[in-house]
Write an enzyme that holds these catalytic residues in place. Sequence first.
Site, PDB file in Angstrom:
ATOM      1  N   LYS A   1       0.934  -1.125  -0.016  1.00  0.00           N
ATOM      2  CA  LYS A   1      -0.184  -0.189   0.046  1.00  0.00           C
ATOM      3  C   LYS A   1       0.786   1.003  -0.126  1.00  0.00           C
ATOM      4  CE  LYS A   1      -1.823   3.165   2.655  1.00  0.00           C
ATOM      5  NZ  LYS A   1      -1.688   4.126   1.757  1.00  0.00           N
TER       6      LYS A   1
ATOM      7  N   GLY B   1       6.612   4.742   8.477  1.00  0.00           N
ATOM      8  CA  GLY B   1       5.746   6.056   8.496  1.00  0.00           C
ATOM      9  C   GLY B   1       5.898   6.679   9.838  1.00  0.00           C
ATOM     10  N   SER B   2       4.845   7.255  10.280  1.00  0.00           N
ATOM     11  CA  SER B   2       4.804   7.937  11.661  1.00  0.00           C
ATOM     12  C   SER B   2       4.707   7.218  12.854  1.00  0.00           C
ATOM     13  CB  SER B   2       3.793   9.143  11.606  1.00  0.00           C
ATOM     14  OG  SER B   2       2.595   8.376  11.510  1.00  0.00           O
ATOM     15  N   THR B   3       5.187   7.719  13.944  1.00  0.00           N
ATOM     16  CA  THR B   3       5.319   6.792  15.178  1.00  0.00           C
ATOM     17  C   THR B   3       3.706   6.581  15.556  1.00  0.00           C
ATOM     18  OG1 THR B   3       7.453   7.646  15.687  1.00  0.00           O
ATOM     19  CG2 THR B   3       6.150   6.941  17.594  1.00  0.00           C
ATOM     20  N   GLU B   4       2.910   7.627  15.348  1.00  0.00           N
ATOM     21  CA  GLU B   4       1.556   7.504  15.744  1.00  0.00           C
ATOM     22  C   GLU B   4       0.777   6.228  15.074  1.00  0.00           C
ATOM     23  OE1 GLU B   4      -0.470  11.263  14.813  1.00  0.00           O
ATOM     24  OE2 GLU B   4      -2.348  10.400  15.377  1.00  0.00           O
TER      25      GLU B   4
ATOM     26  N   GLY C   1       2.233   3.880  13.377  1.00  0.00           N
ATOM     27  CA  GLY C   1       2.890   2.678  14.084  1.00  0.00           C
ATOM     28  C   GLY C   1       2.497   1.960  14.999  1.00  0.00           C
TER      29      GLY C   1
ATOM     30  N   GLU D   1       9.340   0.937  10.848  1.00  0.00           N
ATOM     31  CA  GLU D   1      10.271   1.986  11.033  1.00  0.00           C
ATOM     32  C   GLU D   1       9.689   3.286  10.868  1.00  0.00           C
ATOM     33  OE1 GLU D   1      13.390   1.183  10.231  1.00  0.00           O
ATOM     34  OE2 GLU D   1      13.279  -0.805   9.948  1.00  0.00           O
TER      35      GLU D   1
ATOM     36  N   CYS E   1      13.372  10.542   7.642  1.00  0.00           N
ATOM     37  CA  CYS E   1      13.360   9.981   8.755  1.00  0.00           C
ATOM     38  C   CYS E   1      14.600  10.275   9.745  1.00  0.00           C
ATOM     39  CB  CYS E   1      12.905   8.391   8.750  1.00  0.00           C
ATOM     40  SG  CYS E   1      13.928   7.667   7.947  1.00  0.00           S
TER      41      CYS E   1
ATOM     42  N   GLU F   1       9.221  15.590  16.124  1.00  0.00           N
ATOM     43  CA  GLU F   1       9.658  15.381  14.518  1.00  0.00           C
ATOM     44  C   GLU F   1       9.011  16.369  13.917  1.00  0.00           C
ATOM     45  OE1 GLU F   1       8.675  11.899  12.254  1.00  0.00           O
ATOM     46  OE2 GLU F   1      10.624  11.834  11.643  1.00  0.00           O
TER      47      GLU F   1
HETATM   48  P1  NAD Z   1       1.991   8.136   7.875  1.00  0.00           P
HETATM   49  O1  NAD Z   1       2.338   7.388   9.220  1.00  0.00           O
HETATM   50  O2  NAD Z   1       1.152   9.324   7.958  1.00  0.00           O
HETATM   51  O3  NAD Z   1       1.730   7.395   6.529  1.00  0.00           O
HETATM   52  C1  NAD Z   1       2.486   6.196   6.371  1.00  0.00           C
HETATM   53  C2  NAD Z   1       1.761   5.188   5.628  1.00  0.00           C
HETATM   54  O4  NAD Z   1       0.646   4.728   6.385  1.00  0.00           O
HETATM   55  C3  NAD Z   1       0.645   5.857   4.368  1.00  0.00           C
HETATM   56  O5  NAD Z   1       0.869   4.940   3.204  1.00  0.00           O
HETATM   57  C4  NAD Z   1      -0.486   5.901   5.086  1.00  0.00           C
HETATM   58  O6  NAD Z   1      -1.409   6.009   4.133  1.00  0.00           O
HETATM   59  C5  NAD Z   1      -0.598   4.805   5.876  1.00  0.00           C
HETATM   60  N1  NAD Z   1      -1.478   5.030   7.094  1.00  0.00           N
HETATM   61  C6  NAD Z   1      -2.077   6.121   7.718  1.00  0.00           C
HETATM   62  N2  NAD Z   1      -2.935   5.690   8.542  1.00  0.00           N
HETATM   63  C7  NAD Z   1      -2.974   4.239   8.749  1.00  0.00           C
HETATM   64  C8  NAD Z   1      -3.503   3.637   9.523  1.00  0.00           C
HETATM   65  N3  NAD Z   1      -4.618   3.982  10.586  1.00  0.00           N
HETATM   66  N4  NAD Z   1      -3.497   2.193   9.276  1.00  0.00           N
HETATM   67  C9  NAD Z   1      -2.721   1.683   8.235  1.00  0.00           C
HETATM   68  N5  NAD Z   1      -1.951   2.741   7.511  1.00  0.00           N
HETATM   69  C10 NAD Z   1      -2.093   3.843   7.421  1.00  0.00           C
HETATM   70  O7  NAD Z   1       3.711   8.717   7.633  1.00  0.00           O
HETATM   71  P2  NAD Z   1       4.005   9.851   6.132  1.00  0.00           P
HETATM   72  O8  NAD Z   1       3.428  11.137   6.580  1.00  0.00           O
HETATM   73  O9  NAD Z   1       3.525   9.032   5.021  1.00  0.00           O
HETATM   74  O10 NAD Z   1       5.470   9.693   6.782  1.00  0.00           O
HETATM   75  C11 NAD Z   1       6.197  10.350   7.327  1.00  0.00           C
HETATM   76  C12 NAD Z   1       6.748   9.655   8.661  1.00  0.00           C
HETATM   77  O11 NAD Z   1       7.425   8.328   7.967  1.00  0.00           O
HETATM   78  C13 NAD Z   1       7.601  10.459   9.432  1.00  0.00           C
HETATM   79  O12 NAD Z   1       7.348  10.232  10.794  1.00  0.00           O
HETATM   80  C14 NAD Z   1       8.855   9.826   9.184  1.00  0.00           C
HETATM   81  O13 NAD Z   1      10.086   9.748  10.099  1.00  0.00           O
HETATM   82  C15 NAD Z   1       8.665   8.253   8.901  1.00  0.00           C
HETATM   83  N6  NAD Z   1       9.691   7.515   8.044  1.00  0.00           N
HETATM   84  C16 NAD Z   1      10.557   6.904   8.678  1.00  0.00           C
HETATM   85  C17 NAD Z   1      11.543   5.838   8.151  1.00  0.00           C
HETATM   86  C18 NAD Z   1      12.471   4.921   8.561  1.00  0.00           C
HETATM   87  O14 NAD Z   1      13.026   4.313   8.048  1.00  0.00           O
HETATM   88  N7  NAD Z   1      12.268   4.736  10.165  1.00  0.00           N
HETATM   89  C19 NAD Z   1      11.648   6.295   6.739  1.00  0.00           C
HETATM   90  C20 NAD Z   1      10.822   7.261   5.784  1.00  0.00           C
HETATM   91  C21 NAD Z   1       9.797   7.800   6.725  1.00  0.00           C
END
Ligand code: NAD
Length: 484
Positions: free
Chosen positions: A183, A236-239, A241, A258, A292, A388
């Site tokens: 996704k 993605g975001s910690t929240e 995650g 991650e 990130c 962040e």
């Molecule tokens: P996000 O958490 O908003 O979204 C990430 C993904 O999760 C998207 O595909 C989104 O559609 C999906 N998503 C959103 N809500 C969801 C839910 N309730 N259930 C399942 N999936 C859901 O993050 P973002 O804004 O796309 O990316 C930025 C974040 O990603 C930052 O916090 C960044 O630090 C982190 N990031 C981490 C790494 C790493 O390697 N640690 C790498 C890149 C980005």
Amino acid sequence: MIDIADLNKGLFIGGEWRTGSATFTTVDPSKGRALTELAAATAADVDATVHAATDALLGDWGALPPSRKGLLLNRLADLVERDVERLAALESLDMGRPVGMGIAMMVPNLVATLRYYAGWADKINGELVANDGYLGGPAPTHAYTRRDPIGVVAMIVPWNAPLMILGWKLAPALACGNTVIVKPSEDASLSILRLAELIEEAGFPAGTVNILTGEGKVTGEALSLHPRIRKISFTGSTEVGRSILQNSAVNFKRTALELGGKAPQIIFDDANVAAAVQGAAMGVFFNQGEVCAAGTRILVHRSVFQDVLDGLRGAADAQVVGDPFEEGTTMGPLVNERQRDRVVSYMRQGADEGAQVVAGGSAVDRPGFFVQPTVLAGTNDMTVAREEIFGPVGLVVPFDSDDEAVHLANDNQYGLSATVWTSDVSRAHSISARIDAGAIGVNGWSPLAPQLPWGGVKASGVGRELGYEGILSYTETKTVTIVL
Ligand code: NAD
């Protein structure tokens, strides 16, 4: 002009393109206007996709010999390499990064990761295990372990580096024999939709890789809750995650998370200050700061504090903010309006809490979601040091001793990566050992090579990707004993 009309084909399920029952609009961040409509997968689409991925696992993909799996991964790498410019352009159109960076770094990283794991595909072995025999009695027992695929794996990726981050999941998962449901982020799906076409062209059996565009709250949540998905790998975001971890409890899914970061860059008094400033600036401004591992807390020994501040002001002034397709641009727009407003509100909050605004500090007055490269000077307890931001905002904080530097570096909820600038080898090793993070770069950034494990501690996540750890994380260990 990049033609994206042919990417609006729907959901890629079981080797076919299916029209979704819903759609969403994706936006061009450079212009601030709609780009195209894409299919939005529902929970029913997710369920149909799990069926297709299970069929492939038990069918053609599962039956393919390991060396043939490696061959397909190498073929896909060749196709990605052939199309590097188009793939990089699609990402720039979707999320705003200067196109040259995608051509030079992000797409080649996907090629390298595919090739690295192609080599692993026929080298995934168990072990012969010495043991005490059957129930401790005289009959010897032949015992060994197998490393089996986990099953159907879901991959949820963010928008800041879609292809590169997907590669870290996709390549090891396929090398280990799993089938996959991807996704992409609703903010940047186009390059992954093009990758789906390359997966078809490479000749992977239908259902091996499935791509579901859609909203996080609907498609992503349905994936994390699905009882027959055996692993979920999320960046993605910690929240989000945290919610994925909770949802995964439904069937005890394996999870790899991650998450976010607030990386310290520690510049000691014995550092090559010019090199450190250049590296620190890259750590803040690269990819518009939407990284990130962005080194947004620049901790500087007081004796070189003013030199670093002056250097960073110069580096911020030297950034060229503009259209990602224009030559010379070093920083494009942020990904969307919400992200732009969020970053600007952090800039304001920094100033309100007493930070000195060394450079930048506001949005750029033009269509699209552009902000100024920003450097603040302040303390580690300010909101801009705690949270962040995910934009080009660096905070510079002074320190007086090694112990204080380590304390400040670790005094944060995140622990993804850190950078240390010093010319003292002993200090480099001892400080690296004391910093609570998954990756430490000394006198340069962690190179993000496929051979090197990547991942965080604390609120930065669970598990490691890349390297041999990638193989371990996409297989289950099974123990087999035969009483002789
Ligand atoms: P996000 O958490 O908003 O979204 C990430 C993904 O999760 C998207 O595909 C989104 O559609 C999906 N998503 C959103 N809500 C969801 C839910 N309730 N259930 C399942 N999936 C859901 O993050 P973002 O804004 O796309 O990316 C930025 C974040 O990603 C930052 O916090 C960044 O630090 C982190 N990031 C981490 C790494 C790493 O390697 N640690 C790498 C890149 C980005």
